[in-house]
Design an enzyme around this catalytic site. Sequence first.
Site, mmCIF file in Angstrom:
data_model
loop_
_atom_site.group_PDB
_atom_site.id
_atom_site.type_symbol
_atom_site.label_atom_id
_atom_site.label_comp_id
_atom_site.label_asym_id
_atom_site.label_seq_id
_atom_site.Cartn_x
_atom_site.Cartn_y
_atom_site.Cartn_z
ATOM 1 N N GLU A 130 -6.289 3.086 7.137
ATOM 2 C CA GLU A 130 -7.713 2.738 7.209
ATOM 3 C C GLU A 130 -7.949 1.236 7.328
ATOM 4 O OE1 GLU A 130 -10.273 4.903 4.557
ATOM 5 O OE2 GLU A 130 -11.990 3.611 5.022
ATOM 6 N N SER B 276 -8.617 10.888 10.167
ATOM 7 C CA SER B 276 -8.083 9.716 9.476
ATOM 8 C C SER B 276 -6.715 10.002 8.890
ATOM 9 C CB SER B 276 -9.022 9.257 8.373
ATOM 10 O OG SER B 276 -8.395 8.246 7.632
ATOM 11 N N ARG C 145 -15.752 8.034 13.482
ATOM 12 C CA ARG C 145 -14.531 8.835 13.314
ATOM 13 C C ARG C 145 -14.881 10.301 13.106
ATOM 14 N NH1 ARG C 145 -11.812 10.935 8.777
ATOM 15 N NH2 ARG C 145 -12.992 9.793 7.209
ATOM 16 N N ASP D 210 -8.865 -5.345 0.353
ATOM 17 C CA ASP D 210 -7.953 -6.484 0.125
ATOM 18 C C ASP D 210 -7.166 -6.859 1.392
ATOM 19 O OD1 ASP D 210 -8.794 -5.495 -2.296
ATOM 20 O OD2 ASP D 210 -6.835 -5.533 -3.252
ATOM 21 N N GLN E 268 -19.013 4.276 8.504
ATOM 22 C CA GLN E 268 -19.396 5.690 8.528
ATOM 23 C C GLN E 268 -20.091 6.124 7.236
ATOM 24 O OE1 GLN E 268 -16.364 9.173 8.576
ATOM 25 N NE2 GLN E 268 -17.412 9.205 10.540
ATOM 26 N N GLY F 75 1.151 3.930 4.084
ATOM 27 C CA GLY F 75 2.249 3.143 3.530
ATOM 28 C C GLY F 75 3.491 3.989 3.289
ATOM 29 N N HIS G 173 -21.103 9.416 5.331
ATOM 30 C CA HIS G 173 -20.780 10.849 5.317
ATOM 31 C C HIS G 173 -22.047 11.624 4.980
ATOM 32 C CE1 HIS G 173 -18.845 14.616 4.366
ATOM 33 N NE2 HIS G 173 -17.682 14.134 4.755
ATOM 34 N N ARG H 264 -20.431 13.047 12.513
ATOM 35 C CA ARG H 264 -21.037 12.592 11.250
ATOM 36 C C ARG H 264 -22.199 11.629 11.440
ATOM 37 N NH1 ARG H 264 -15.497 11.899 7.666
ATOM 38 N NH2 ARG H 264 -15.248 14.134 7.355
ATOM 39 N N LEU I 146 -17.881 12.761 -2.992
ATOM 40 C CA LEU I 146 -17.864 13.501 -1.733
ATOM 41 C C LEU I 146 -17.837 15.008 -1.928
ATOM 42 C CD1 LEU I 146 -17.524 13.101 1.410
ATOM 43 C CD2 LEU I 146 -15.173 13.773 1.007
ATOM 44 N N HIS J 140 -18.729 6.008 3.540
ATOM 45 C CA HIS J 140 -17.506 6.801 3.386
ATOM 46 C C HIS J 140 -16.261 6.145 3.982
ATOM 47 C CE1 HIS J 140 -15.047 10.376 3.037
ATOM 48 N NE2 HIS J 140 -14.877 10.462 4.345
ATOM 49 N N GLY K 162 0.848 -1.200 0.000
ATOM 50 C CA GLY K 162 0.000 0.000 0.000
ATOM 51 C C GLY K 162 0.876 1.239 0.000
ATOM 52 N N ALA K 163 0.573 2.153 -0.915
ATOM 53 C CA ALA K 163 1.389 3.363 -1.057
ATOM 54 C C ALA K 163 0.535 4.611 -0.889
ATOM 55 C CB ALA K 163 2.091 3.357 -2.406
ATOM 56 N N GLY K 164 -0.504 4.504 -0.050
ATOM 57 C CA GLY K 164 -1.238 5.704 0.349
ATOM 58 C C GLY K 164 -0.443 6.394 1.450
HETATM 59 C C1 LIG Z 1 -13.263 11.231 -0.947
HETATM 60 C C2 LIG Z 1 -12.580 11.091 0.383
HETATM 61 C C3 LIG Z 1 -12.216 12.221 1.113
HETATM 62 C C4 LIG Z 1 -11.596 12.098 2.349
HETATM 63 N N1 LIG Z 1 -11.243 13.226 3.033
HETATM 64 C C5 LIG Z 1 -10.581 13.113 4.211
HETATM 65 C C6 LIG Z 1 -10.112 14.258 4.906
HETATM 66 O O1 LIG Z 1 -10.242 15.386 4.441
HETATM 67 N N2 LIG Z 1 -9.483 14.082 6.088
HETATM 68 C C7 LIG Z 1 -9.288 12.849 6.627
HETATM 69 O O2 LIG Z 1 -8.698 12.741 7.701
HETATM 70 N N3 LIG Z 1 -9.697 11.738 5.976
HETATM 71 C C8 LIG Z 1 -10.326 11.843 4.772
HETATM 72 N N4 LIG Z 1 -10.726 10.704 4.121
HETATM 73 C C9 LIG Z 1 -10.309 9.390 4.629
HETATM 74 C C10 LIG Z 1 -8.820 9.182 4.320
HETATM 75 O O3 LIG Z 1 -8.510 9.806 3.104
HETATM 76 C C11 LIG Z 1 -8.453 7.712 4.202
HETATM 77 O O4 LIG Z 1 -8.942 6.994 5.299
HETATM 78 C C12 LIG Z 1 -6.924 7.553 4.154
HETATM 79 O O5 LIG Z 1 -6.359 8.406 3.183
HETATM 80 C C13 LIG Z 1 -6.537 6.123 3.863
HETATM 81 O O6 LIG Z 1 -5.149 6.073 3.674
HETATM 82 P P1 LIG Z 1 -4.399 4.689 3.630
HETATM 83 O O7 LIG Z 1 -2.951 5.025 3.491
HETATM 84 O O8 LIG Z 1 -4.819 3.855 4.760
HETATM 85 O O9 LIG Z 1 -4.935 3.968 2.302
HETATM 86 P P2 LIG Z 1 -5.104 4.430 0.785
HETATM 87 O O10 LIG Z 1 -4.684 5.812 0.545
HETATM 88 O O11 LIG Z 1 -6.472 4.035 0.391
HETATM 89 O O12 LIG Z 1 -4.054 3.492 0.026
HETATM 90 C C14 LIG Z 1 -4.223 2.102 -0.087
HETATM 91 C C15 LIG Z 1 -3.045 1.540 -0.844
HETATM 92 O O13 LIG Z 1 -3.080 0.127 -0.811
HETATM 93 C C16 LIG Z 1 -2.805 -0.405 -2.083
HETATM 94 N N5 LIG Z 1 -3.438 -1.730 -2.169
HETATM 95 C C17 LIG Z 1 -4.666 -2.100 -1.751
HETATM 96 N N6 LIG Z 1 -4.873 -3.405 -1.982
HETATM 97 C C18 LIG Z 1 -3.746 -3.890 -2.560
HETATM 98 C C19 LIG Z 1 -3.349 -5.163 -3.045
HETATM 99 N N7 LIG Z 1 -4.149 -6.241 -3.005
HETATM 100 N N8 LIG Z 1 -2.109 -5.286 -3.601
HETATM 101 C C20 LIG Z 1 -1.288 -4.213 -3.688
HETATM 102 N N9 LIG Z 1 -1.619 -2.983 -3.236
HETATM 103 C C21 LIG Z 1 -2.827 -2.838 -2.681
HETATM 104 C C22 LIG Z 1 -3.368 0.629 -3.030
HETATM 105 O O14 LIG Z 1 -2.757 0.533 -4.305
HETATM 106 C C23 LIG Z 1 -3.000 1.928 -2.313
HETATM 107 O O15 LIG Z 1 -1.690 2.311 -2.638
HETATM 108 C C24 LIG Z 1 -11.346 10.813 2.875
HETATM 109 C C25 LIG Z 1 -11.697 9.683 2.151
HETATM 110 C C26 LIG Z 1 -12.322 9.812 0.926
HETATM 111 C C27 LIG Z 1 -12.723 8.562 0.195
#
Ligand SMILES: Cc1cc2nc3c(=O)[nH]c(=O)nc-3n(C[C@H](O)[C@H](O)[C@H](O)COP(=O)(O)OP(=O)(O)OC[C@H]3O[C@@H](n4cnc5c(N)ncnc54)[C@H](O)[C@@H]3O)c2cc1C
Length: 557
Positions: free
Chosen positions: A361, A377, A372, A208, A227, A15, A229, A273, A239, A337, A10-12
Amino acid sequence: MYEHDILIVGAGLAGLRAALESIEAGKNTAILSKVHPVRSHSCAAQGGINAALTDRGDNWEDHALSTIKGSDYLADQEAVEIMCREAGENLIDLEHMGVIFSRDEEGRLGTRRFGGQSVARTFFVGAITGSAMLHVLYEQTVKQNAQVYEEWFVTKLIIEDGECRGVIAMDINSGKLEIIKAKSVILATGGIGRIFEPSTNALICTGDGLALAYDVGASLMDMEMIQYHPTGLAGNGILLSEGARGEGAYLLNSNGERFMEDYAPEYLELASRDVVSRAEQTEINEGRGIDGCVLLDCRHLGKSKIEEKLGYLQEVAIEFRGIDLAEQPIPVKPTMHYIMGGIKTDFMGQTDIPGLFAAGECANVSVHGANRLGANSLLDTIVFGRRSARGAIEYSSQINSISKSKEELNNETKRIQNIINRTNGERSATLRNEMGEAMTSGIGVFRDTKSIKIAKQKVLNLIDRYENTSIDNKGKIFNTDLIFNLELKYMLDVALTICIGAENRKESRGAHYRTDITERDDKNWLKHTHVAKTDGEVQFYTSDVNITKWKPEIRKY
Ligand SMILES: Cc1cc2nc3c(=O)[nH]c(=O)nc-3n(C[C@H](O)[C@H](O)[C@H](O)COP(=O)(O)OP(=O)(O)OC[C@H]3O[C@@H](n4cnc5c(N)ncnc54)[C@H](O)[C@@H]3O)c2cc1C
């Protein structure tokens, strides 16, 4: 040979934050992602990130109390204390790395007020906060020459002697499965949004990591806490950030009334929320909605403020509805959401499986409990992303041997080839749509014994039918048809755990509101729910909530 000390799936934001920490500690680190890093769902975060900065008279304890009250007292208080205490330092770090946070008139970091908070402590970059943070963290990893398996898809975790020793993943570009060995694995795979339809989440949010961890015996905690929204755009659910209400937008019913006055007299539109979504749904159910929606009214904010602070929302409104927010209110409704539940971890990201860590997440260290707060988040991803790396660094330093397994790879290759070989089955998309509808109607803003039961039966039926799905594309290269099919299985497994959590929690708390048991029951249910598999059998159990100094109280906004 693919071999690392620490492999981050995961590269969010979670990650990438973990990766930086691990690289800086000198560990052989790799990041793996099914999409290019900056396309992770984190890039869609609009509104901001919370932190209580002391130099402006704010304090972390107040942030912690708001978070705990927001969680309807289900959050583990020690975890919340850690998150709120470490928020300021992490925010300033991000600023120093290059995140250009919006400024106030005096040139200091600007804030806006978000729901459930007593003061304005949400820092933001216009309405593109997540994207700005993600790009900066990605640049930092590029600067460090981080190894990235880009567009690789994990299909299985490797467990040896009860410990996680790597993953099996497909290079999507070639369709080839490989073993990637690691002394520890961090799951940072994000949310599950697309189990529900509609959802504010990207199409890649398919749970996943939760399914992978569940499959090898890790416990998933508080999965019923979904949640909704309050301001998903009518129709497709895109959103419209809470930032709009943070800047002062109103919610109106069909009589033009600011109905939140009846539900949350003090906080109004900025109640938590779950409270706002329930209020909206009540207005809609009682006939004061407009085509199943209520209205978000930004007109009084004026054109220049809308363009400066809510530019992205204005773009969405014009593009998808032809509505200029400065001139007309826009229809919105509660939309799935976020999941508060996830893979249970400790403060260092350690899951129930040694060597397997989780953050962001997909994880549940329990800072969000039953609901939340907005902008908590992003903070969670940064604070616990970093901590999970520290946990994995320490763990992997004690591991000498590395996986030798070949058998797992053969089994996995066969499983996937079987899917490709099947013909004339049902299409994945059909099942995916049926699941989305069933989950939204069964595990909605309001739910009851019957609706949960119907959803669960539907999911069980879909799990059976999944075994007969087939795909049209039989090729190897970039077979998105196949990826969709594999994701569907993950989603169904996770959907079932959500139903199990919901049927068992016999009270209403936070986002889990049952119309047949409307009260919170601290005596019996101040507890986390867990779903886990032991020897293939699904187990349900509960555990105590960690309370430090904030005793549960009646929650009013
Ligand atoms: C529209 C929207 C607006 C939001 N706004 C806010 C906000 O303003 N403030 C706030 O605090 N939160 C907000 N949130 C929530 C927050 O953005 C997310 O909870 C948070 O960014 C999740 O980050 P993460 O690093 O956990 O995962 P993500 O950013 O979702 O990244 C997941 C990563 O896992 C990888 N991955 C997944 N499955 C696999 C697999 N099987 N194999 C290889 N790679 C995989 C994907 O490629 C990706 O790189 C928002 C959410 C949404 C949907």
